[in-house]
Every structure is written in structure tokens, then in C-alpha cells.
Motif scaffolding. Structure first.
Motif, short mmCIF file in Angstrom:
data_model
loop_
_atom_site.label_atom_id
_atom_site.label_comp_id
_atom_site.label_asym_id
_atom_site.label_seq_id
_atom_site.Cartn_x
_atom_site.Cartn_y
_atom_site.Cartn_z
N HIS A 27 3.51 5.69 -11.13
CA HIS A 27 4.65 6.45 -10.58
C HIS A 27 4.62 7.94 -10.86
CE1 HIS A 27 6.42 2.72 -9.39
NE2 HIS A 27 6.61 2.30 -10.63
N ASP A 42 12.76 10.52 -7.28
CA ASP A 42 11.61 9.95 -6.56
C ASP A 42 11.30 10.69 -5.27
OD1 ASP A 42 14.03 8.95 -5.53
OD2 ASP A 42 13.04 7.19 -4.67
N LEU A 95 10.61 3.03 -5.22
CA LEU A 95 9.42 3.21 -6.06
C LEU A 95 8.45 2.05 -5.85
CD1 LEU A 95 10.91 4.49 -9.45
CD2 LEU A 95 9.42 5.74 -7.88
#
Lengths: 460, 460
Positions: free
Chosen positions: B249, B343, B370
Motif C-alpha cells: 500500500h 488513499d 485499498l
């Protein structure tokens, strides 16, 4: 609870034990999080250079340090120590992380294993070469904040012993001889084991002062822009707590678990007779367990068909389950169960309609009674003395001795030397915060004016 | 998240990391307790005699074992190993504890540290010399029960990755070459890091078959009164999970934490202007945090007055906090806050009256997004090949390669030898449970009939 392991001084903590540890952990972890203390994890290994940085500290721990010198078939370039405690592991990084007053307080805790390769009489829980603990390490801008935290944590330790393990403890300060190696002052909760007549340190909350800050250069810029050293604490309790519980409450039949930490609080045993409806009894046992579990209790039924009820009674008594519920044909007919207490063998019949309420009362009562009985026994062991002769007599009677003294390290060393026996020497346990009057009282050893009352005794 | 330590290959897990670990632990521990698996704690140390009992097992681990040879100044009589994993630590006691079929299943788990003194490229979280994990060790009367548990646990591992860490994984079976040393078969969840083009084993659930049972004599009397060997499993996930999260991530600005494991889900930042009522803005920040905390979110305000709002934005973006809430004079006047997603940088104004509801939606959305983005990227890296040339081309493109093969150990060894490069050789990651059609498909290496499809690639 434990199993002996093929390496001396190491023990296996079986689920019955781990459950107790986890219950204390849940309590303590939640409490320190409320205090904004955060968990972290530092390595198991320490390099020798760092370990040896604080002289008094390493002198205290050096003989017990285990060293890794090889990996696979290769020798390491430098031997690496396994942490006996983590001051020297952590503080180089505190030095790095703390720059200004806004970085303070820094309050970290870790749950981990530590290794102290002791050679004197390993004992399960009490003195083992590896044990589990939490260790808190905090840094503050001022002594006042550090002093306050020392006592806040000590109060949590008291609560673990008194509220969870049902064991009375005395809060106090350690003597100079008995304080933490390299620290400023040490506070502790002290328990006493009447059967063996020995004291036991329950948990310690240390103020390290600025000693480690000096050695590890842990400084910060204060609000005036000046460079200042932090004030530090460290504090820990370990799986030793469980050993104290076993020794204080155990009896001829085995363990006695306080309800608050028992992984099974209530064991339900069917008592079928030849001509009875066994299935109905088993169903009633299941129903009872379900009712109790739904009410938030930890209950289990022992429905094994290859053991007699009598065998099961002994088995669960040995494991220390606080309350046994028996269900036989008569109970079924009368819509009741029979409850038997582990602590005092009292039996009462509980109508099913009152089950949850009465079980709650009984467990509360058992928890309180265990504490009261332990306190009564402990108090009966306390003896106040004022002279050497009285001291020696009380020591022979395996008492926990409260005596006034001059608070000089040489005097404590002298007492240790003069009382050395097979189970160790007499030493101070702590100077209780709750001090009797010192007016006109003299040291029981030197006759000089008494500076404080301390508890003395042989100890684990 | 971590700090490098002065011993190579060891890392400090800072609170930001430990909080993620604890959240996964809370989930997994509760799930295995529902399955009646109990926690225990076995020693850190293993004696060499026991460690060497299972030949394949010790061959797999021997080069990485750290040895304690000294305590204090004294050499130990026999060097003692530090557990690289606990099969050999535990199973002598399984042999002792298991007597009859009523002692089965025996299902234990421990949360602990293990040491593997690896010399190849230590990497934080991914390949460290000490790491934290859970290891489950279970014994059953039948293969069927063991087989079922292997998959039940693997499903929990999938849930940790997909539901908590928002990382897509593939469930499958390891090849003979890649399975656990001494085991029967190994299942795993496999992730892929698009940036580096390398696969990574996420967690493993092994069926040990009866191999250790034979070596450690773990037998029981079955219901027919015959002596039989148990079937065993072992399964583990480690702090490596956190490393996978960071790599999957993370972006140019730093970490990106999935809301479900972020220790701070929402950071509230005041944005005062010169002429604004600063105190009112600070109060609004506090009130927002309180409202969110009471609703069960993990929210904090950053009220430090020595940093600008812009500095704080960058700081919390770097730490990966999923949602930032900004409150300035205009927001105050309009009874709203501004929410900014980590994000995708999307900004929306939320009326205070809808705060809890909209924050919940946004966090759910971030968690899902995500996962979706990670899955999209991962899927874009998967390449199906059928020939050696296609395989080599895909490997050059850093793909996760799905290829049919003859499932022979010598062939995998050959592929490894022929693809050896600076970042390791290509090997099988797993044969996915979800198998494409094998009809008429041949091994991409040997051209012999294909026996299974496997994922191949370089890996961590």
C-alpha cells in the motif's frame, strides 16, 4: 499448570496457566493504555558494548547473562547477550528519539520473555531461567512526573495481587542494598508465604532517576531552550505472580484458583444413578453451562463417561476450579443444582430459577474469602520486634518481621551475613509506606536511633 | 514504524507497528479460541538432542540456529539452541500428554518470538533474525480432522490479509521442494509485490502427517484399544504480514494504513488563520475527536502549536493515517469539517450532523478501495504461460507467472538453477486451489503432460 522441561530452570506454561496470565494481562494492558502508555517490541539480543554501559547495572546482571556465540556452524564475530531486562536495549534509542520537551513524556511498555541464567535452585514460576513479563520504560521532563508514575504503576500491581489473585501485599520502598541495580529508588509490592515463612517480592516499580540518562545521553531541550536530562522509570511484573498465587492459596487437595483469574470458574458434573435418566441429566448439565456462559461466566461440563463423579470431583479440585455444580436425579426432580465451593467445601442447593444470581454471589464471596483468609494468615505471621534477640527468635518462627533500623547498607549486609542459612539470609523486604511511629525507637541491630521501620525476613 | 537496531537483522517495532500487530492478534486469537484451540507457552531454548531428532527438519533449519554456549563467564556443559520454530520443543511433551483417544484432539497455540540467524539480506519485517509470530501445533486421531483444520486456519490467514490488511492473496499448496522441512504438505496464502515483481509467502498452514509422530513417538490407544499414531498440523503467521502491508500500500508520500488496522484512523488538524478564533477551532477539534471516539473510531487531534497545518498534513500522510479532518474558520461557520482521504486524496465537506455516519462510510470505502486497487495491480502482474520462452519473457517483466508443469522436484530445482539472479531464482509460489483446466496441457519446462498449474516467480 506447568510441565518440567528437559532444560533445567525452564518450564512449560500449560493452557491452565496461560489463561491466568492472559487475564492479568488484559487488565493491566487496558489500564496502562488509559495512561497513554504504548506497547512496542525491542529485540531479544543486546550487544556487549551497550550492555556494559551502566556499571552498577551490569554488575547486578552479568553473572546471569546468557551469551549467543554461534549461529549454525559459525562463530559470531562478537558474542551477543540475551536480554535479562531491557534498559540497555532500549535507552540508546530513547537518546535518539528524545530531542525536545515536546517528545516527553515517552512512555513505552513491552510484553516479552527475558532470560536470567540463575544457578540457585530454579523453582517453577518463582525462579526460572526464562520468564514472561511486561516491562515499562518511561522518560519524563521532571522528577515529579516520574515519582507520580512510580506510584500509579505500583497501585496497578497492588490491584493485580489483591483484586485478581486475592493475595494481600504490602507497598513500600526497597533498601539501598535491595534496590534495582543502577536505579535511583525501587518500590515494590511484597507478599508472604506463611507455609514456608518466606517473603516474596511481587512486582517492582523503579525510579531510575537520571543515572541511565547520563550513561546513555538522554537529554532534551527544555522550554527555556536549555539542555536537560530526563527522569526515567522502569517497572515490571512477571509470571512469578502465578507462582505466588499457587503457593498462597494451594492446599492438600491441590490448586485453588481465585474466580477472577480461573479459566474455568464453574465445573458442572453429572451424577447419574443406575436407574436414572442419564440423558436428561446430561441435558440439564449442558443447559446449566449455557445459562452460565450466556451470563458471562466461564463454565464447562465434564460429561466424560469413563470417569466416576468422585474421580471428577478430585480432578477439578486438584485443578482449583472455584465452584463445582453437581446435577443428579434428585436435583433434576427438584429443579435445582448442588453447588460446592472449592475454598471451604460449603455445599448449597440452588433452585434453577436463581442460578445466575446465586452463582454470581458465590463467586464474589469465594474471591473475597480467599483474600480474607490469606490476609488473616499473613497478618498472623507478622511480628514486630525491637531487639536483635527478638529478631532472631521471630526469624526462627518464620515470621515476617517489622523492625526499626538505622537504614544503613553496612548494617543490612551484616544482618545477612549473621543469618545466612540453607534457605538464604534474612534481609529487608521493604520499608512500608505505612510507617509506625519512630519516636524514641532504636535500630534493632546497632541501637542507634531508628530511621525507618522495615519488614525483614528470608525471601524467595 | 520500525527503527534499525545496532545488531544487524534485528529491528525495533515501534508503537505504530505494534498496534497493527495487536489488532491482527485480537482477531486471530478470538477466532482460534472459538475453535477450542488454547494458548500455552513453551521455552525459548531447545536442547541439541531434541532439535536433531527429525532429520529433514533439522537440515532445513540447522544453518540458521543461534546457539547459547555461555552464561556469565562460564561455558555451558552442552550448547543450547534458540527456537527457530517449536516442533521439536513441543512434541516430546505431546508424546507424554497424549495417551488415549480421549486426549485428542490436542490443539495448542503460542504467541512468541523466534530466531533464525539468516545471513541473506536482512529486511525489516520480511526477513529479520528475530521475529514475532503465533505458532499453532495440533494433534488429531485422524487425517480427515487434520486436513480440515489446515484449511480452516488457512482461511483465517486469508481473512487477515484480505479483510484486515486489504491485500489480495492466493490460497494454494506448496511444491515438494518448497514445503515445510519434515512436513507432509504445506498450504499457504501468497501475495505479490507489483513494484518489485516478487512474490511473498504470507502465512503457512502445514499438515505434518505422521512424520513427527513417528520420530517423537506420539501415539494413542484408539477406540478399538489399538495403538495408533497421531496426525499433526502446525501453522504460523508472523510480523512479516506488516511488511507486506507496507510494501503493497505504501506510496511516494509514505505509508498507507488500512482503516481496520490503523492505530489512528482519523487525524484532526486545526487550520487557524491570523484573525480567526483559534480557541474555538481547537475546541471544535476536541469535540470532533470526542464524537468520533465515542462512536468507536480511533481518532486523535494534532493541536501542536509549533507546526504548521501543512507540516502536519505531510507528517500524518507519511504515517499513513487513512483519513484527515481539517477544521478552519470557514468550517466552523458552516458547521462542517473537511475530510481528506489518504488513499486517493479525495476531499469532501461533511456537515457536523452527519459526521459519524459519513466517516464510517468513508473508512469502509477506503478499506475496500485499498483492496480493490491492490487486487487490480496484482491481477495486472499475473501472466499465464505455457512454454519456457514465454516463461523467461514473463520473468523478465517481473510477472507472477501461472504455468502448467509436471510437478517433479528435479524440474523445479532445474528452473531455480537456470534462473538464478541477483534477487534470487524463480521458484514455485504455490499450486492454487483454484486450478485452470489441465486438459491437453504440457509442462512448460519438460513438455511432459502437465500435472498441475502453479504460480512461479522470484520471491522474498
Amino acid at each position: 499448570m506447568i510441565e518440567y522441561y528437559d532444560i533445567s530452570g525452564c518450564y512449560i506454561l500449560r493452557p491452565w496457566t496461560m489463561a491466568v496470565w492472559e487475564m492479568m494481562q488484559t487488565f493491566f494492558d487496558a489500564e496502562i493504555k488509559k495512561m497513554k502508555i504504548k506497547n512496542c517490541y525491542f529485540p531479544l539480543f543486546v550487544s556487549p558494548a551497550v550492555l556494559q554501559k551502566e556499571k552498577d547495572h551490569i554488575e547486578g546482571f552479568a553473572p546471569e547473562v546468557a551469551w549467543v556465540t554461534k549461529s549454525g556452524q559459525s562463530d559470531l564475530e562478537v558474542p551477543i547477550a540475551i536480554r535479562p531486562t531491557s534498559e540497555t536495549v532500549m535507552y540508546p534509542y530513547y537518546s535518539k528519539w528524545i530531542r525536545g520537551h515536546r517528545d516527553l513524556p515517552l512512555r513505552l511498555n513491552q510484553w516479552c520473555n527475558v532470560v536470567r541464567w540463575e544457578f540457585s535452585h530454579p523453582t517453577p514460576f518463582i525462579r526460572s531461567r526464562e520468564f514472561l513479563w511486561q516491562e515499562g520504560h518511561t522518560a519524563f521532563a521532571t522528577k515529579e512526573e516520574a515519582d507520580k508514575e512510580v506510584l500509579d504503576i505500583l497501585e496497578l500491581y497492588r490491584r493485580i495481587y489483591e483484586e485478581y489473585l486475592a493475595i494481600p501485599v504490602i507497598k513500600g520502598k526497597k533498601s539501598e542494598l535491595e534496590k534495582f541495580a543502577g536505579g535511583f529508588y525501587t518500590t515494590s509490592v511484597e507478599a508472604f508465604i506463611p507455609n514456608t515463612g518466606r517473603g516474596i517480592q511481587g512486582a517492582t516499580s523503579h525510579c531510575l532517576g537520571q543515572n541511565f540518562a547520563k550513561m546513555f545521553d538522554i537529554t532534551f531541550e527544555n522550554e527555556k531552550g536549555e539542555k536537560a536530562m530526563v527522569w526515567q522509570n522502569s517497572w515490571a511484573y512477571s509470571t512469578r505472580t502465578i507462582g505466588v498465587m499457587v503457593m498462597v492459596h494451594g492446599d492438600d487437595k491441590g490448586l485453588v484458583m481465585p474466580p477472577k483469574v480461573a479459566s474455568v470458574q464453574i465445573i458442572v458434573v453429572p451424577v447419574p444413578f443406575k436407574d436414572a435418566d442419564t440423558q436428561a441429566i446430561f441435558d440439564a448439565c449442558d443447559a446449566t453451562v449455557n445459562t452460565l456462559n450466556e451470563a458471562g461466566f466461564r463454565a464447562e461440563a465434564d460429561l466424560r463417561d469413563n470417569y466416576s463423579p468422585g474421580w471428577k470431583y478430585s480432578h477439578w479440585e486438584m485443578k482449583g476450579v472455584p465452584l463445582r455444580i453437581e446435577i443428579g436425579p434428585k436435583d433434576l426432580a427438584n429443579k435445582q443444582v448442588r453447588a460446592v465451593r472449592r475454598d471451604n467445601s460449603a455445599k448449597i442447593d440452588i433452585p434453577m430459577v436463581n442460578l445466575v444470581e446465586q452463582v454470581k454471589d458465590m463467586l464474589d464471596n469465594i474471591q473475597q474469602n480467599l483474600f480474607d483468609v490469606a490476609k488473616h494468615k499473613r497478618d498472623a505471621c507478622v511480628k514486630t520486634v525491637r531487639t536483635w534477640d527478638e529478631f532472631i527468635e521471630a526469624l526462627g518462627q518464620k515470621k515476617m518481621i517489622l523492625a526499626p533500623w538505622c537504614d544503613e547498607m553496612e548494617v543490612e549486609k551484616d544482618v545477612k551475613a549473621r543469618t545466612k542459612g540453607e534457605t538464604g539470609a534474612a534481609k529487608t523486604l521493604c520499608a512500608p509506606f505505612d510507617q509506625p511511629d519512630l519516636e524514641g525507637v532504636n535500630c534493632f541491630v546497632t541501637g542507634r536511633p531508628g530511621k525507618k521501620w522495615s519488614y525483614w525476613g528470608r525471601s524467595y
